[in-house]
Design an enzyme around this catalytic site. Structure first.
Site, PDB file in Angstrom:
ATOM      1  N   CYS A 117      45.906 -25.681  15.342  1.00 16.24           N
ATOM      2  CA  CYS A 117      44.680 -24.982  15.404  1.00 16.24           C
ATOM      3  C   CYS A 117      44.388 -24.188  14.231  1.00 16.24           C
ATOM      4  O   CYS A 117      43.079 -23.637  14.093  1.00 16.24           O
ATOM      5  CB  CYS A 117      44.176 -24.096  16.634  1.00 16.24           C
ATOM      6  SG  CYS A 117      44.329 -25.316  18.107  1.00 16.24           S
ATOM      7  N   HIS A 257      38.441 -18.953  15.851  1.00 10.90           N
ATOM      8  CA  HIS A 257      39.055 -20.142  16.443  1.00 10.90           C
ATOM      9  C   HIS A 257      38.386 -20.164  17.799  1.00 10.90           C
ATOM     10  O   HIS A 257      38.373 -19.182  18.830  1.00 10.90           O
ATOM     11  CB  HIS A 257      40.307 -20.253  16.446  1.00 10.90           C
ATOM     12  CG  HIS A 257      40.813 -21.528  17.239  1.00 10.90           C
ATOM     13  ND1 HIS A 257      40.464 -22.845  17.166  1.00 10.90           N
ATOM     14  CD2 HIS A 257      41.904 -21.733  18.403  1.00 10.90           C
ATOM     15  CE1 HIS A 257      41.126 -23.494  17.846  1.00 10.90           C
ATOM     16  NE2 HIS A 257      42.095 -22.776  18.479  1.00 10.90           N
ATOM     17  N   ASN A 287      37.343 -26.452  22.880  1.00 12.46           N
ATOM     18  CA  ASN A 287      38.059 -26.372  21.634  1.00 12.46           C
ATOM     19  C   ASN A 287      38.441 -27.560  20.749  1.00 12.46           C
ATOM     20  O   ASN A 287      39.254 -28.459  21.299  1.00 12.46           O
ATOM     21  CB  ASN A 287      39.704 -25.775  22.185  1.00 12.46           C
ATOM     22  CG  ASN A 287      40.783 -25.454  21.016  1.00 12.46           C
ATOM     23  OD1 ASN A 287      40.363 -25.893  19.983  1.00 12.46           O
ATOM     24  ND2 ASN A 287      41.629 -24.866  21.434  1.00 12.46           N
TER      25      ASN A 287
HETATM   26  O1  UT7 Z   1      43.902 -23.560  20.621  1.00  9.71           O
HETATM   27  C1  UT7 Z   1      45.352 -23.494  20.776  1.00  9.71           C
HETATM   28  C2  UT7 Z   1      45.563 -22.332  21.436  1.00  9.71           C
HETATM   29  N1  UT7 Z   1      45.465 -22.257  22.809  1.00  9.71           N
HETATM   30  C3  UT7 Z   1      45.201 -21.218  23.418  1.00  9.71           C
HETATM   31  O2  UT7 Z   1      44.829 -20.184  22.835  1.00  9.71           O
HETATM   32  C4  UT7 Z   1      44.965 -21.369  25.084  1.00  9.71           C
HETATM   33  C5  UT7 Z   1      45.570 -20.150  25.525  1.00  9.71           C
HETATM   34  N2  UT7 Z   1      45.609 -20.211  27.150  1.00  9.71           N
HETATM   35  C6  UT7 Z   1      44.229 -20.267  27.984  1.00  9.71           C
HETATM   36  O3  UT7 Z   1      43.437 -20.107  27.272  1.00  9.71           O
HETATM   37  C7  UT7 Z   1      44.489 -20.039  29.358  1.00  9.71           C
HETATM   38  O4  UT7 Z   1      46.005 -19.695  29.670  1.00  9.71           O
HETATM   39  C8  UT7 Z   1      43.986 -21.298  30.356  1.00  9.71           C
HETATM   40  C9  UT7 Z   1      42.623 -21.358  29.887  1.00  9.71           C
HETATM   41  C10 UT7 Z   1      44.613 -22.431  29.764  1.00  9.71           C
HETATM   42  C11 UT7 Z   1      44.422 -20.983  31.489  1.00  9.71           C
HETATM   43  O5  UT7 Z   1      43.800 -19.865  32.052  1.00  9.71           O
HETATM   44  P1  UT7 Z   1      44.763 -18.794  32.950  1.00  9.71           P
HETATM   45  O6  UT7 Z   1      43.683 -17.620  33.299  1.00  9.71           O
HETATM   46  O7  UT7 Z   1      45.961 -18.120  31.945  1.00  9.71           O
HETATM   47  O8  UT7 Z   1      45.244 -19.464  34.047  1.00  9.71           O
HETATM   48  P2  UT7 Z   1      46.771 -19.594  34.479  1.00  9.71           P
HETATM   49  O9  UT7 Z   1      47.290 -20.812  33.926  1.00  9.71           O
HETATM   50  O10 UT7 Z   1      47.372 -18.428  34.647  1.00  9.71           O
HETATM   51  O11 UT7 Z   1      46.394 -20.422  35.895  1.00  9.71           O
HETATM   52  C12 UT7 Z   1      45.904 -19.716  37.194  1.00  9.71           C
HETATM   53  C13 UT7 Z   1      45.879 -20.388  38.185  1.00  9.71           C
HETATM   54  C14 UT7 Z   1      46.966 -21.025  38.588  1.00  9.71           C
HETATM   55  O12 UT7 Z   1      47.126 -21.252  40.070  1.00  9.71           O
HETATM   56  P3  UT7 Z   1      48.034 -20.162  40.911  1.00  9.71           P
HETATM   57  O13 UT7 Z   1      49.181 -20.541  40.442  1.00  9.71           O
HETATM   58  O14 UT7 Z   1      47.599 -18.918  40.669  1.00  9.71           O
HETATM   59  O15 UT7 Z   1      47.834 -20.524  42.418  1.00  9.71           O
HETATM   60  C15 UT7 Z   1      46.683 -22.662  38.110  1.00  9.71           C
HETATM   61  O16 UT7 Z   1      47.368 -23.598  38.738  1.00  9.71           O
HETATM   62  O17 UT7 Z   1      44.671 -21.287  37.950  1.00  9.71           O
HETATM   63  C16 UT7 Z   1      45.186 -22.635  38.226  1.00  9.71           C
HETATM   64  N3  UT7 Z   1      44.447 -23.772  37.197  1.00  9.71           N
HETATM   65  C17 UT7 Z   1      43.241 -24.067  37.652  1.00  9.71           C
HETATM   66  N4  UT7 Z   1      42.437 -23.975  38.444  1.00  9.71           N
HETATM   67  C18 UT7 Z   1      41.371 -24.662  38.554  1.00  9.71           C
HETATM   68  C19 UT7 Z   1      45.050 -23.837  36.181  1.00  9.71           C
HETATM   69  N5  UT7 Z   1      44.064 -24.789  35.807  1.00  9.71           N
HETATM   70  C20 UT7 Z   1      43.050 -25.082  36.661  1.00  9.71           C
HETATM   71  C21 UT7 Z   1      41.873 -25.580  36.273  1.00  9.71           C
HETATM   72  N6  UT7 Z   1      40.832 -25.475  37.360  1.00  9.71           N
HETATM   73  N7  UT7 Z   1      41.404 -26.379  35.487  1.00  9.71           N
END
Ligand code: UT7
Length: 330
Positions: A117, A257, A287
């Site tokens: 990225c 970004h 993204n």
């Molecule tokens: O461009 C390159 C660099 N990339 C980035 O900068 C991305 C960085 N990361 C992020 O933007 C975020 O971490 C995400 C958007 C990918 C995820 O958001 P988050 O707030 O960190 O969520 P999480 O991974 O901590 O997941 C929270 C919960 C989990 O459930 P439990 O374990 O709390 O029950 C996940 O299983 O949300 C669940 N989850 C979803 N639920 C609905 C994960 N993906 C989804 C989804 N829909 N698509």
């Protein structure tokens, strides 16, 4: 004698027609619009459909053609074409060479630049160096990615985030002090385990097993990447402001970004900027990896004024990240 700086003198952009909405994703994986919008800021993204039989070069060519048309330049004047991308058309043959030929940049040489990225941000440094040194007069930098080619549309942790697109910027010499002023670019290889694609490279060539185990798709440990992205993007943006004696009132635009709205908000917050000074189109494109920064310039070109102070910031796989301070030239 005045110092030669590298200014952006034209921009262009392209996204495919097909719109993949959050609602559509609800039918594909266990997710919902409310979760996606609140966690990422994304409402829809564009996808170059596989049946169109086109790769990243198609997006790059369209963005370059848009720039050529807007600026009305003769592509034969271009000295160098750089395609910043994480999804080249193929592993060996240069995607940029194909793009240069197709747009009529027949007197240019061309190569690809890959830094996830951060590809476009790092490419800005490369393009500017050629201009500042006097080696070349017109460098076309294109950021393009067909992320849909490496997305597993059964994986809700990645398929909601990424989209396809391309943007382009032309770098030319400037004698009045506009253009790139300063940069702070970084990399940390210990981060490669958290964001990437296991197979298809020299480390893990394609086999029946790698296909069966879905190793040709991008994966990320979202939480870890999020943590690194938030602190590093904010750190470098703050650092570049301090180093150049820029108060928050001196910054015209943050050009961040587009990975996650929460990361963008945290960066703007650290810089002391309110939302009105932050360029953002994540809600409609998601993204687009190497294309986010030039697509912002393309979409918001009419808002940018000569002399505006732009602070770019990006974070990506590798890890790679950094910030660039640029004075808008037109
Ligand atoms: O461009 C390159 C660099 N990339 C980035 O900068 C991305 C960085 N990361 C992020 O933007 C975020 O971490 C995400 C958007 C990918 C995820 O958001 P988050 O707030 O960190 O969520 P999480 O991974 O901590 O997941 C929270 C919960 C989990 O459930 P439990 O374990 O709390 O029950 C996940 O299983 O949300 C669940 N989850 C979803 N639920 C609905 C994960 N993906 C989804 C989804 N829909 N698509």
């Amino acid at each position: 004698m005045s110092k030669t700086t590298a200014a952006i003198t034209a921009v262009g952009g392209y996204v495919p027609n097909f719109v993949l909405t959050n609602k559509m994703l609800e039918d594909m994986v266990e997710t919902n619009d409310e979760w996606i919008v609140s966690r990422t800021g994304i409402k829809e993204r564009r996808v170059l459909k596989p049946e169109e039989g086109q790769g990243t070069s198609y997006l790059a060519i369209k963005a370059a053609e848009d720039l050529i048309k807007r600026k009305n330049i003769d592509p034969k004047e271009i000295d160098l074409v750089i395609v910043a991308t994480a999804t080249p058309d193929s592993m060996v043959a240069s995607t940029a060479a194909f793009v240069a030929s197709k747009i009529g940049a027949v007197d240019a040489y061309a190569y690809d630049l890959l830094a996830a990225c951060s590809s476009f941000l790092f490419g800005m440094s490369t393009a500017a160096s050629y201009i500042e040194s006097g080696r070349y007069k017109k460098v076309l930098l294109i950021g393009a990615d067909k992320m849909s080619s490496i997305i597993d549309y059964t994986d809700r942790t990645t398929c909601i985030i990424f989209g396809d697109g391309a943007g382009a910027a032309l770098f030319e010499p400037n004698e009045d002090g506009f253009g790139l002023q300063d940069e702070y670019l970084r990399a940390d290889g210990s981060g490669r385990q958290y964001l990437g694609m296991d197979a298809g490279g020299s480390l893990m060539p394609a086999t029946e097993e790698t296909v069966k185990n879905r190793k040709h798709f991008i994966y990320q440990d979202g939480r870890t990447v999020f943590k690194f992205a938030v602190s590093n993007m904010a750190d470098v943006a703050e650092k570049i402001m301090k180093r150049n004696d820029l108060e928050h009132t001196d910054v015209s635009w943050l050009v961040p970004h587009q990975a996650n709205k929460r990361i963008i908000d945290a960066t703007a917050n650290r810089m002391g900027l309110d939302n009105s000074k932050v360029l953002m189109n994540i809600e409609k494109y998601g993204n687009t990896t190497s294309a986010t920064l030039p697509l912002l310039l393309s979409d918001f070109e009419s808002k940018l004024k000569k002399g505006d102070n732009l602070v770019f910031a990006a974070f990506g796989g590798g890890f790679t990240w950094g910030s660039i301070y640029l004075k808008w030239a037109y």
